[in-house]
Each structure stands twice: as C-alpha cells, then as structure tokens.
Write an enzyme that holds these catalytic residues in place. Structure first.
Site, short mmCIF file in Angstrom:
data_model
loop_
_atom_site.label_atom_id
_atom_site.label_comp_id
_atom_site.label_asym_id
_atom_site.label_seq_id
_atom_site.Cartn_x
_atom_site.Cartn_y
_atom_site.Cartn_z
N ALA A 1 29.21 44.15 43.01
CA ALA A 1 29.82 43.10 43.83
C ALA A 1 30.69 43.80 44.87
CB ALA A 1 30.67 42.18 42.96
N LYS A 2 30.47 43.47 46.12
CA LYS A 2 31.18 44.18 47.19
C LYS A 2 32.50 43.45 47.46
CE LYS A 2 29.86 46.16 51.65
NZ LYS A 2 30.55 47.42 51.54
N ALA A 3 33.50 43.79 46.67
CA ALA A 3 34.79 43.10 46.72
C ALA A 3 35.84 44.01 47.33
CB ALA A 3 35.23 42.69 45.32
#
Ligand SMILES: Cc1ncc(COP(=O)(O)O)c(C=O)c1O
Length: 308
Positions: free
Chosen positions: A160-162
């Site tokens: 997840a690109k958080a």
C-alpha cells in the site's frame, strides 16, 4: 537539493477543479497528524499521438488497493480516477508531466482511528524533469546501502503506497545525499536487498537480469513490472530472487527503476565501481526500449499508454 518544480493551474478534488494556490487542507487533518495519505506517482509523456499517461490503469488500481488496506475507499473507482487524471492533465494544458493522485483523511477524527475523518481525493500534476538529474540516465549514479532498513512486512504494509511509510524512505534519501550519494539502497529486515529509497533495483550478471523478489519490504513497482516484461522481450533471462547485499558489488550492471527514476544506471555502490563503472549494455538496451514505450515510438501492443 532539487529545485521546487513549477506550479500548474488546477488540482482535481472530488469531481471539481480547484486553483492550485487554493487547494488546502486543515492543519489538524488526520493526514497531517498521522500520515494518513495514500498516493501514486505517474508520468505523462509527449508522444506523436499527443500526451500519453504511462500505465495509468495499473497506477489507479494500486491506489484503490492501497485504500482497501487502510479502510479508506474513495467514492471513485479506478476507472473514474483514471478519467479524472486525463482531465487534470488536459485542463492544465501540460504535455509531459508528473501526476500525483492522493486519497487522504481530512479534518475530523483526533485519535488514531481515522474513520470519522472524511476521505478526500485529489489529483495534481506538474512539469517534472528527471528525478536523479539530467546526466543520471546516461552516466549512472553513485548509490550507497542505507544504514536504515525497511520495516518488517507485518508492520507497514508497503504494497500500500501510504505517505506514512515514506518517513523511512526520507531518512534513507537524506542520509544518502548528505553523504554525497545520489540514492540509497534499502536492505530488508533479513538483511537482503530490498529496493532503492523510492525505486526498485535490478542487477545484471552474465546477461541474466535479476530483481529482488517481493518479500513484503518493497513496493511492487509498475516500472519494475514493465522492465521485467521488456527484458524478457529483448531475450534476456529474467529472475526474481533473494539478493544478498554482496551481489550488488559483484554485479556486472545495476540499475534503478521507477516512475520518477525511469531506468537509471547505477555506476557505484558504497564507492565500489559496478562493472566498468558506467552504464552497461544490458541496462542501456532496456532503458532504450523503455523510452520507446513511454515516448510512443513503438506500437502500444500492451495498452500501456493512455492518450490524453
Ligand atoms: C518505495 C518505492 N519503490 C519502488 C517504486 C517504483 O514504483 P513505480 O515503478 O510503480 O513507480 C516507488 C515509486 O513509487 C517507490 O516509492
């Protein structure tokens, strides 16, 4: 330090366009307090057919996947977000640019459970040249292994690109540049090679193209995926494998891949020359084909380009 890129005119916010200078969030938005912001980085290139966004659908799919992990589903589907990205580039009148979709938790919750904060979706874009400098694509960059390491897979879910995950990446990148390197290479919690601070990494040895397998410590890069396919198209043997740190020093060639980084050769690691200390032939062949794809110089047989 890299200069600040130029502003564009409009940012898409949940179905409307807001002027760049008026696109603000509250200081106490959950995203500002706790890093609750999911994002993508996408490039649009000038092609003979007009501006074309590279692998737009894959990026928007990854954004929606990120939002599932963090219980932050936006009201927009991946297809709607892709359409909005096209509109944003068009409205700003840009040909080649970087596109930054963001899904954030706005002002509302004050505690860690952010579900009472509204989910807001934005898409900005701006003109942005090469990430590691104009010479980097041709001559390669000097990299170091970072003294920081990536988190254990079941801590930050890095697929997840958080934004919050990127505090770790910032430590790596700042340390590298302050010490005179262009980039940092991250090791995983097991000590194996993970990726760059904000890009994936590939090794070439005896003509075999290898990248670290996805062990939960690195991002499943969309450029990584494209390069695996391109290398295969070019007839190279391709492997996803466990990569010990010392393989970096013994490689014939090394290169980074990423949307911002594109395909950038690495000429040294920890001041040890990689191969001949310059961009190698396999790297340059893959880089050439990559730019043919993004610049629209070969037929789009994979549907990778979305013309604006
Ligand atoms: C940590 C990290 N790894 C790898 C990449 C490369 O991913 P992509 O090729 O999808 O841009 C990025 C860029 O977004 C990144 O931030």
């Amino acid at each position: 330090m890299a200069p600040t890129p130029p502003k564009s005119d409009w940012i898409w916010k949940d179905g409307e366009f807001v002027a760049w200078d008026e696109c603000n969030v509250h200081l106490l938005a959950h995203a500002v307090q706790f890093g609750t912001s999911l994002f993508e980085g996408i490039r649009c290139y000038a092609t003979p057919d007009g501006p074309a966004i590279f692998r737009l659908d894959a990026h928007m799919r990854r954004l929606v996947d990120s939002s599932t992990v963090y219980r932050m589903k936006p009201e927009w589907s991946a297809a709607q977000l892709a359409e909005a990205a096209v509109e944003t580039v068009r409205k700003n009148g840009l040909t080649d640019c970087y596109v930054r979709p963001m899904v954030i938790r706005g002002f509302g919750a004050f505690g860690l459970d952010g579900r009472n904060s509204p989910i807001e979706t934005y898409i900005g874009c701006w003109s942005w040249g090469t990430y590691l400098g104009a010479e980097a694509l041709e001559k390669g960059v000097d990299a170091c292994t970072s003294s920081w390491m990536r988190a254990h897979p079941n801590t930050n879910p890095v697929a997840a690109k958080a934004a919050g995950h990127y505090l770790n990446a910032q430590l790596m990148r700042m340390e590298a540049t302050i010490n005179g390197y262009a980039e940092a290479i991250a090791l995983s919690p097991t000590g194996l090679v993970s990726e760059g601070s904000g890009q994936n990494i590939f090794l070439v040895r005896d003509g075999v193209v290898t990248t670290p397998f996805l062990d939960g410590s690195s991002l499943a890069g969309i450029t990584r995926d494209a390069v695996l396919k391109i290398a295969d198209d070019l007839g190279y043997e391709v492997r996803e494998a466990m990569v010990p740190r010392e393989s970096l020093y013994a490689a014939d060639e090394l290169f980074f891949t990423g949307t911002a980084t594109e395909v950038t050769p690495i000429r040294s690691v920890d001041r040890i020359e990689v191969g001949a200390g310059r961009a190698g032939p396999v790297t340059l062949a893959i880089q050439k084909r990559f730019f043919e794809w993004v610049n629209g110089e070969i037929e789009d047989s994979r549907g990778w380009r979305t013309v604006v």
